[in-house]
Design a protein around this motif. Structure first.
Motif, PDB file in Angstrom:
ATOM      1  N   VAL A  61       0.682  -1.211  -0.276  1.00 43.86           N
ATOM      2  CA  VAL A  61       0.108   0.034  -0.068  1.00 43.86           C
ATOM      3  C   VAL A  61       0.910   1.230   0.049  1.00 43.86           C
ATOM      4  CG1 VAL A  61      -1.959   1.357   1.313  1.00 43.86           C
ATOM      5  CG2 VAL A  61      -1.770  -1.209   1.317  1.00 43.86           C
ATOM      6  N   ARG A  62       1.877   1.282   0.889  1.00 44.65           N
ATOM      7  CA  ARG A  62       2.750   2.288   0.718  1.00 44.65           C
ATOM      8  C   ARG A  62       3.664   2.590  -0.537  1.00 44.65           C
ATOM      9  NH1 ARG A  62       4.972   4.180   6.110  1.00 44.65           N
ATOM     10  NH2 ARG A  62       3.167   4.898   7.188  1.00 44.65           N
ATOM     11  N   GLU A  63       3.829   1.486  -1.188  1.00 41.68           N
ATOM     12  CA  GLU A  63       4.653   1.361  -2.442  1.00 41.68           C
ATOM     13  C   GLU A  63       3.469   2.194  -3.603  1.00 41.68           C
ATOM     14  OE1 GLU A  63       7.978  -1.898  -1.873  1.00 41.68           O
ATOM     15  OE2 GLU A  63       6.356  -2.328  -3.297  1.00 41.68           O
ATOM     16  N   ILE A  64       2.308   1.659  -3.542  1.00 40.35           N
ATOM     17  CA  ILE A  64       1.040   1.985  -4.289  1.00 40.35           C
ATOM     18  C   ILE A  64       1.007   3.657  -4.172  1.00 40.35           C
ATOM     19  CG2 ILE A  64      -1.172   2.171  -4.814  1.00 40.35           C
ATOM     20  CD1 ILE A  64      -1.067  -0.995  -3.941  1.00 40.35           C
ATOM     21  N   ASP A  65       1.188   4.289  -2.963  1.00 40.01           N
ATOM     22  CA  ASP A  65       0.909   5.582  -2.645  1.00 40.01           C
ATOM     23  C   ASP A  65       2.124   6.196  -3.088  1.00 40.01           C
ATOM     24  OD1 ASP A  65      -0.375   7.752  -1.237  1.00 40.01           O
ATOM     25  OD2 ASP A  65       1.680   7.888  -0.299  1.00 40.01           O
ATOM     26  N   ALA A  66       3.383   5.834  -3.008  1.00 37.83           N
ATOM     27  CA  ALA A  66       4.742   6.242  -3.316  1.00 37.83           C
ATOM     28  C   ALA A  66       4.768   6.600  -4.934  1.00 37.83           C
ATOM     29  CB  ALA A  66       5.900   5.657  -3.134  1.00 37.83           C
ATOM     30  N   LEU A  67       4.118   5.630  -5.686  1.00 37.38           N
ATOM     31  CA  LEU A  67       4.227   5.988  -7.214  1.00 37.38           C
ATOM     32  C   LEU A  67       2.867   6.774  -7.560  1.00 37.38           C
ATOM     33  CD1 LEU A  67       4.881   1.991  -8.013  1.00 37.38           C
ATOM     34  CD2 LEU A  67       6.243   3.882  -8.810  1.00 37.38           C
ATOM     35  N   GLY A  68       2.109   7.039  -6.843  1.00 37.87           N
ATOM     36  CA  GLY A  68       1.039   7.868  -7.127  1.00 37.87           C
ATOM     37  C   GLY A  68      -0.455   7.118  -7.361  1.00 37.87           C
ATOM     38  N   GLY A  69      -0.531   6.060  -6.770  1.00 35.26           N
ATOM     39  CA  GLY A  69      -1.839   5.257  -6.413  1.00 35.26           C
ATOM     40  C   GLY A  69      -2.641   5.859  -5.490  1.00 35.26           C
ATOM     41  N   GLU A  70      -3.996   5.297  -5.612  1.00 28.22           N
ATOM     42  CA  GLU A  70      -5.230   5.965  -4.491  1.00 28.22           C
ATOM     43  C   GLU A  70      -5.325   5.045  -3.028  1.00 28.22           C
ATOM     44  OE1 GLU A  70      -7.445   9.016  -3.923  1.00 28.22           O
ATOM     45  OE2 GLU A  70      -6.079   8.881  -5.531  1.00 28.22           O
TER      46      GLU A  70
END
Length: 625
Positions: A61-70
């Protein structure tokens, strides 16, 4: 039947966690995108556990966020309890986990989709893939409409030919009683795509008013709440939290299950699909672990607007009467009233080894697949794949190379590499043990690893990128200062060391050397560091980890260097493995089928031995000459 024709850039099939991230990524990168769902009520649905994150999943989840995910932003808006797991262990396995308000989570994500430019939602079932000369050109819906597109992403989750089962009850529906998608996999089979049958399950939902919580152990949220998204202000999410509760099965529970095991479709042969090893049903646990006298059962709220409680640890497909007796044998559930029966769900999914690392099908250009439809399990694994498939579909349309994260860069890289390279005979679940470089791939440094990549792709705004550069600079400068600031045996230093049970100084030492002592940390030596600048908490945490674990981090970086050597040895797509003498027959067959892009990926294919890799290296060296 009247036929409507439309032309779009990207079609996303399915609006679960994979579909939402895929559609948002494409739309935010400027692609005219339409997302199809069998029901708008299934957008970002959480049909099983009511939480986001957990061991290793919090990293995703943190990696998704770091790449610009929701996903991280959405759970920060809709959580009702938050806990950091594994805090007694090292930072590599710390994992954030939050209970979600299920309806709020789904509603909030739908609003994000509805407010995103270039993105439309359509409640229609996609039934056919239109392919010409091994290239996807569009999709056809149940209504007969045709949507021509440059790329499509399949995120069908557990809906494809879904069947929900408990006891002798079998219903051809998707999760939560929603409609199944019954036509698309027939179209895929006609295109030569290999499919398999997997299953998962979910426990009963029990009315909260019928539970006696006094017989259970209360599980509180953390006093200090840590957000998932690096963009969320921690102060903005400090709030009152709901409690979860812990109880246990017992011998009576197990006896009820054993006496009725022949009525379980799992053991009668009624269920054909393969289930997840790491999330077994309660009947699986009782049969496979006969020596265990009890199993943990967590009582988790489904939201603040409902009294439904999720009975985590007791998923089942036993008949209704057995479920009632089984749940009522658990302390605190003696008078339990079931709102929704537990059930198993079978569904069609693909063998992800038919995909490239970009999540594009090898044999059908422009067609991508993500999420549980790829044979994985979990909301977080699905969202991570959806984000990457969306990014790569958009980049293909833009004429750019795909984004491939390797195993040393992210848990997302480990996840996708495992799915497309290894044979997974059951739903794949992310675990910290799957990551070889987990000391480097911590959840706390996901932004330092990936946000620059997100910025280069176009999903991270300028302001967030500039903030990251400031953070990196602050960390670097503070590490250098601490490593080069020395203290001697003055009284204040010796007193601090004594208070923490640390050996007194015989000569001068750097602050960095003191931090590396097991009993000390960056925060604990503040009293003897008068020149210390005022820094944000996340910067201080990174300074502490970078200094304290320096030896281990340096060692892992050397391992990554060796790994990179194999990953950068590219294998041309034109290689004919049949003509390479010295390769074993199995290796030729596997390499021809999976077409690895590098020596590193080739070495991870089951059936390709170290000797085969040596032969392949010699062949490539000879060819380069």
């Amino acid at each position: 039947m009247s036929q409507v024709e439309e032309f779009v850039d990207v079609v996303v099939v399915g609006a679960g966690h994979a579909g939402c991230e895929a559609a948002l990524a494409c739309a935010r990168l400027g692609m005219d995108t339409v997302i199809f769902t069998v029901s708008v009520d299934s957008i970002a649905l959480m049909p099983c556990n009511p939480n986001i994150g957990g061991t290793s999943k919090g990293h995703l989840v943190r990696e998704i966020d770091a790449l610009g995910g929701e996903m991280g932003k959405n759970i920060d808006k809709t959580f009702i309890q938050s806990r950091m797991l594994n805090q007694s262990k090292g930072p590599a396995v710390h994992s954030l986990r939050a209970q979600a308000d299920k309806s709020d989570y789904s509603r909030s994500m739908r609003q994000v989709l509805e407010q995103t430019e270039h993105l439309r939602i359509r409640q229609l079932e996609v039934t056919d893939l239109l392919v010409e000369n091994h290239r996807l050109v569009g999709v056809k819906t149940y209504s007969g409409s045709v949507y021509y597109c440059k790329a499509a992403i399949l995120c069908a989750g557990t809906y494809s030919k879904a069947r929900c089962i408990y006891g002798d009850v079998s219903m051809y529906t998707g999760p939560n009683g929603l409609a199944a998608a019954n036509h698309l996999t027939d179209s895929m089979r006609s295109l030569g795509i290999e499919l398999r049958r997997f299953k998962t399950g979910t426990p009963a939902r029990i009315a909260g008013y019928s539970i006696d919580y006094s017989k259970m152990e209360e599980q509180m949220g953390d006093e200090k709440i840590v957000p998932f998204s690096f963009t969320t202000d921690p102060l903005s999410i400090q709030k009152d939290q709901v409690s979860c509760y812990l109880t246990y099965t017992n011998e009576k529970t197990h006896e009820i299950i054993r006496n009725n095991i022949d009525r379980s479709p799992l053991f009668s042969g009624m269920i054909e699909g393969t289930g997840p090893r790491y999330c077994p049903s309660i009947e699986d646990k009782v049969v496979k672990f006969p020596d265990k006298s009890r199993h943990q059962v967590f009582i988790e709220p489904e939201g603040i607007h409902t009294n439904e409680m999720y009975i985590s640890g007791m998923s089942s497909s036993l008949p209704e009467d057995v479920q009632i007796a089984m749940y009522r044998s658990v302390p605190g559930l003696e008078h339990a009233q079931i709102v929704k029966n537990a059930y198993a769900i079978e569904y069609d999914c693909i063998d992800a080894r038919s995909l490239k690392l970009s999540l594009e099908f090898r044999d059908i250009e422009g067609l991508y697949s993500a999420g549980q439809f790829n044979g994985s399990s979990g909301y977080e694994e699905a969202a991570a794949q959806g984000l990457m498939a969306g990014i790569n579909a958009a980049r293909k349309i833009q004429g750019k190379d795909p984004l491939i994260l390797d195993r040393s860069q992210a848990y997302i890289g480990v996840l996708i590499d495992d799915l497309v390279t290894k044979e997974n005979l059951e739903p794949y679940r992310m675990m910290t043990s799957r990551a070889e470089y987990r000391l480097l791939l911590r959840q706390d440094n996901a932004d330092l690893r990936l946000t620059e990549i997100g910025y280069e792709i176009g999903l991270i705004p300028e302001e967030r990128y500039r903030s990251l550069l400031v953070k990196k600079k602050q960390i670097s400068e503070e590490i250098e200062r601490v490593e080069n600031t020395f203290v001697s045996d003055q009284e204040s230093v010796q007193q601090l060391l004594s208070e923490h049970g640390s050996t007194v100084l015989r000569s001068s030492a750097s602050l960095g050397e003191l931090i590396r002592r097991p009993e000390l940390s960056y925060e604990e030596i503040a009293a003897i560091d008068p020149e210390r600048p005022s820094l944000p908490e996340d910067v201080r945490d990174q300074v502490n980890i970078s200094i304290k674990y320096k030896g281990y981090l340096d060692r892992q970086m050397k391992q990554v260097e060796q790994f990179k050597k194999l990953e950068t040895k590219r294998i041309p797509d034109t290689v004919n493995y049949e003509e390479i003498s010295g390769l074993r027959l199995e290796a030729r067959q596997k390499l021809s089928r999976y077409r690895p892009v590098s020596i590193g990926q080739a070495s991870r294919i089951a059936g390709v031995s170290p000797a085969d890799i040596s032969v392949l290296l010699v062949y490539l060296k000879h060819q380069s000459r």
